[in-house]
Design a protein around this motif. Structure first.
Motif, PDB file in Angstrom:
ATOM      1  N   LEU A  26     -63.138  97.302  67.939  1.00 25.16           N
ATOM      2  CA  LEU A  26     -64.277  97.271  68.861  1.00 25.16           C
ATOM      3  C   LEU A  26     -64.611  95.850  69.285  1.00 25.16           C
ATOM      4  CD1 LEU A  26     -66.641  99.947  67.308  1.00 25.16           C
ATOM      5  CD2 LEU A  26     -65.403 100.079  69.471  1.00 25.16           C
ATOM      6  N   ARG A  27     -64.471  94.889  68.386  1.00 29.37           N
ATOM      7  CA  ARG A  27     -64.708  93.493  68.757  1.00 29.37           C
ATOM      8  C   ARG A  27     -63.658  92.999  69.740  1.00 29.37           C
ATOM      9  NH1 ARG A  27     -66.427  90.786  63.032  1.00 29.37           N
ATOM     10  NH2 ARG A  27     -68.516  91.682  62.970  1.00 29.37           N
ATOM     11  N   ARG A  28     -62.414  93.399  69.526  1.00 30.89           N
ATOM     12  CA  ARG A  28     -61.351  92.963  70.451  1.00 30.89           C
ATOM     13  C   ARG A  28     -61.489  93.630  71.814  1.00 30.89           C
ATOM     14  NH1 ARG A  28     -56.006  94.219  68.141  1.00 30.89           N
ATOM     15  NH2 ARG A  28     -57.152  95.698  66.884  1.00 30.89           N
ATOM     16  N   MET A  29     -62.094  94.815  71.857  1.00 25.73           N
ATOM     17  CA  MET A  29     -62.280  95.481  73.146  1.00 25.73           C
ATOM     18  C   MET A  29     -63.334  94.783  74.000  1.00 25.73           C
ATOM     19  SD  MET A  29     -62.018  99.516  72.252  1.00 25.73           S
ATOM     20  CE  MET A  29     -62.514 100.018  73.866  1.00 25.73           C
ATOM     21  N   ARG A  30     -64.177  93.976  73.399  1.00 20.76           N
ATOM     22  CA  ARG A  30     -65.212  93.281  74.139  1.00 20.76           C
ATOM     23  C   ARG A  30     -64.719  91.981  74.757  1.00 20.76           C
ATOM     24  NH1 ARG A  30     -70.496  92.889  70.816  1.00 20.76           N
ATOM     25  NH2 ARG A  30     -71.305  92.488  72.898  1.00 20.76           N
ATOM     26  N   ARG A  31     -63.506  91.580  74.498  1.00 21.40           N
ATOM     27  CA  ARG A  31     -62.971  90.344  75.050  1.00 21.40           C
ATOM     28  C   ARG A  31     -62.706  90.510  76.551  1.00 21.40           C
ATOM     29  NH1 ARG A  31     -58.633  88.651  70.422  1.00 21.40           N
ATOM     30  NH2 ARG A  31     -60.171  88.260  68.811  1.00 21.40           N
ATOM     31  N   PRO A  32     -62.782  89.413  77.291  1.00 18.80           N
ATOM     32  CA  PRO A  32     -62.579  89.517  78.742  1.00 18.80           C
ATOM     33  C   PRO A  32     -61.115  89.692  79.163  1.00 18.80           C
ATOM     34  CG  PRO A  32     -63.116  87.261  78.147  1.00 18.80           C
ATOM     35  CD  PRO A  32     -63.255  88.093  76.903  1.00 18.80           C
ATOM     36  N   GLU A  33     -60.163  89.310  78.310  1.00 21.91           N
ATOM     37  CA  GLU A  33     -58.754  89.426  78.685  1.00 21.91           C
ATOM     38  C   GLU A  33     -58.325  90.893  78.646  1.00 21.91           C
ATOM     39  OE1 GLU A  33     -59.308  87.606  75.659  1.00 21.91           O
ATOM     40  OE2 GLU A  33     -59.816  85.770  76.707  1.00 21.91           O
ATOM     41  N   ALA A  34     -57.437  91.263  79.536  1.00 22.03           N
ATOM     42  CA  ALA A  34     -57.002  92.665  79.627  1.00 22.03           C
ATOM     43  C   ALA A  34     -55.982  93.028  78.550  1.00 22.03           C
ATOM     44  CB  ALA A  34     -56.410  92.943  80.998  1.00 22.03           C
ATOM     45  N   GLY A  35     -55.145  92.099  78.148  1.00 21.30           N
ATOM     46  CA  GLY A  35     -54.098  92.395  77.166  1.00 21.30           C
ATOM     47  C   GLY A  35     -54.617  92.821  75.804  1.00 21.30           C
ATOM     48  N   PRO A  36     -55.503  92.020  75.208  1.00 21.25           N
ATOM     49  CA  PRO A  36     -56.038  92.433  73.899  1.00 21.25           C
ATOM     50  C   PRO A  36     -56.874  93.709  73.964  1.00 21.25           C
ATOM     51  CG  PRO A  36     -56.398  90.089  74.236  1.00 21.25           C
ATOM     52  CD  PRO A  36     -55.877  90.643  75.527  1.00 21.25           C
ATOM     53  N   ARG A  37     -57.508  93.971  75.099  1.00 18.47           N
ATOM     54  CA  ARG A  37     -58.313  95.194  75.205  1.00 18.47           C
ATOM     55  C   ARG A  37     -57.437  96.427  75.171  1.00 18.47           C
ATOM     56  NH1 ARG A  37     -61.828  93.230  79.881  1.00 18.47           N
ATOM     57  NH2 ARG A  37     -60.127  94.190  80.985  1.00 18.47           N
ATOM     58  N   GLY A  38     -56.295  96.401  75.841  1.00 19.48           N
ATOM     59  CA  GLY A  38     -55.395  97.556  75.829  1.00 19.48           C
ATOM     60  C   GLY A  38     -54.832  97.831  74.451  1.00 19.48           C
ATOM     61  N   GLU A  39     -54.459  96.767  73.765  1.00 20.17           N
ATOM     62  CA  GLU A  39     -53.942  96.928  72.405  1.00 20.17           C
ATOM     63  C   GLU A  39     -55.052  97.378  71.460  1.00 20.17           C
ATOM     64  OE1 GLU A  39     -50.848  97.206  69.902  1.00 20.17           O
ATOM     65  OE2 GLU A  39     -50.686  96.550  71.975  1.00 20.17           O
ATOM     66  N   ALA A  40     -56.271  96.906  71.701  1.00 17.28           N
ATOM     67  CA  ALA A  40     -57.401  97.297  70.853  1.00 17.28           C
ATOM     68  C   ALA A  40     -57.725  98.780  71.022  1.00 17.28           C
ATOM     69  CB  ALA A  40     -58.621  96.450  71.184  1.00 17.28           C
ATOM     70  N   ARG A  41     -57.552  99.307  72.220  1.00 20.35           N
ATOM     71  CA  ARG A  41     -57.792 100.745  72.426  1.00 20.35           C
ATOM     72  C   ARG A  41     -56.831 101.584  71.595  1.00 20.35           C
ATOM     73  NH1 ARG A  41     -58.146  99.452  78.306  1.00 20.35           N
ATOM     74  NH2 ARG A  41     -60.374  99.240  78.701  1.00 20.35           N
ATOM     75  N   LEU A  42     -55.578 101.168  71.555  1.00 21.40           N
ATOM     76  CA  LEU A  42     -54.605 101.903  70.760  1.00 21.40           C
ATOM     77  C   LEU A  42     -54.891 101.766  69.263  1.00 21.40           C
ATOM     78  CD1 LEU A  42     -51.360 101.068  72.738  1.00 21.40           C
ATOM     79  CD2 LEU A  42     -52.633 103.203  72.719  1.00 21.40           C
ATOM     80  N   ASP A  43     -55.302 100.580  68.841  1.00 28.20           N
ATOM     81  CA  ASP A  43     -55.663 100.398  67.434  1.00 28.20           C
ATOM     82  C   ASP A  43     -56.892 101.222  67.068  1.00 28.20           C
ATOM     83  OD1 ASP A  43     -53.554  98.686  67.121  1.00 28.20           O
ATOM     84  OD2 ASP A  43     -54.764  96.859  67.302  1.00 28.20           O
ATOM     85  N   LEU A  44     -57.850 101.299  67.988  1.00 25.52           N
ATOM     86  CA  LEU A  44     -59.043 102.107  67.746  1.00 25.52           C
ATOM     87  C   LEU A  44     -58.689 103.585  67.643  1.00 25.52           C
ATOM     88  CD1 LEU A  44     -62.138 102.183  67.503  1.00 25.52           C
ATOM     89  CD2 LEU A  44     -62.202 102.484  69.983  1.00 25.52           C
ATOM     90  N   ALA A  45     -57.826 104.054  68.527  1.00 23.74           N
ATOM     91  CA  ALA A  45     -57.409 105.460  68.467  1.00 23.74           C
ATOM     92  C   ALA A  45     -56.655 105.744  67.170  1.00 23.74           C
ATOM     93  CB  ALA A  45     -56.536 105.803  69.676  1.00 23.74           C
ATOM     94  N   ASP A  46     -55.847 104.804  66.734  1.00 24.86           N
ATOM     95  CA  ASP A  46     -55.111 104.976  65.474  1.00 24.86           C
ATOM     96  C   ASP A  46     -56.067 105.039  64.287  1.00 24.86           C
ATOM     97  OD1 ASP A  46     -52.988 105.127  63.667  1.00 24.86           O
ATOM     98  OD2 ASP A  46     -52.794 102.955  63.557  1.00 24.86           O
ATOM     99  N   ALA A  47     -57.044 104.137  64.244  1.00 24.04           N
ATOM    100  CA  ALA A  47     -57.989 104.122  63.126  1.00 24.04           C
ATOM    101  C   ALA A  47     -58.882 105.361  63.130  1.00 24.04           C
ATOM    102  CB  ALA A  47     -58.838 102.853  63.187  1.00 24.04           C
ATOM    103  N   LEU A  48     -59.329 105.781  64.305  1.00 26.09           N
ATOM    104  CA  LEU A  48     -60.166 106.983  64.378  1.00 26.09           C
ATOM    105  C   LEU A  48     -59.368 108.233  64.022  1.00 26.09           C
ATOM    106  CD1 LEU A  48     -62.322 106.295  67.540  1.00 26.09           C
ATOM    107  CD2 LEU A  48     -63.039 106.262  65.157  1.00 26.09           C
ATOM    108  N   GLY A  49     -58.102 108.263  64.420  1.00 24.85           N
ATOM    109  CA  GLY A  49     -57.243 109.380  64.025  1.00 24.85           C
ATOM    110  C   GLY A  49     -57.054 109.439  62.531  1.00 24.85           C
TER     111      GLY A  49
END
Length: 90
Positions: A26-49
């Motif tokens: 969630l912290r990485r999703m708040r960053r302004p860069e697009a690259g870390p946000r996309g990877e953070a979404r996948l990490d978030l989905a993995d952790a929530l799963g």
């Protein structure tokens, strides 16, 4: 099938340990860069799963556990696809 109480406590502890990757993503999703946000979404989905999977095992509901496993599988396969695509560009 009845799950022993000790195993339920262990699953609860593992679910609590999964809060750290969720907060990190969630912290990485708040960053302004697009690259870390996309990877953070996948990490978030993995952790929530993983939380859903462990919760399904804890309440002895295989349908919930399998849905968590499906979410984890999709997240892991998408992140692997992103890694392969990034390697081919190099």
């Amino acid at each position: 099938m009845d799950i022993p109480v000790m195993v339920r406590w262990a699953l609860l502890a593992l679910m609590a340990a999964q809060l750290f990757p969720i907060v990190s993503a969630l912290r990485r999703m708040r960053r302004p860069e697009a690259g870390p946000r996309g990877e953070a979404r996948l990490d978030l989905a993995d952790a929530l799963g993983c939380v859903v999977l462990l919760g399904g095992f804890a309440i002895d509901n295989m349908a919930v556990a399998l849905s968590g496993l499906a979410v984890m599988g999709v997240a892991i396969s998408l992140s692997a696809g992103r890694e392969l695509r990034a390697r081919r560009r190099l």
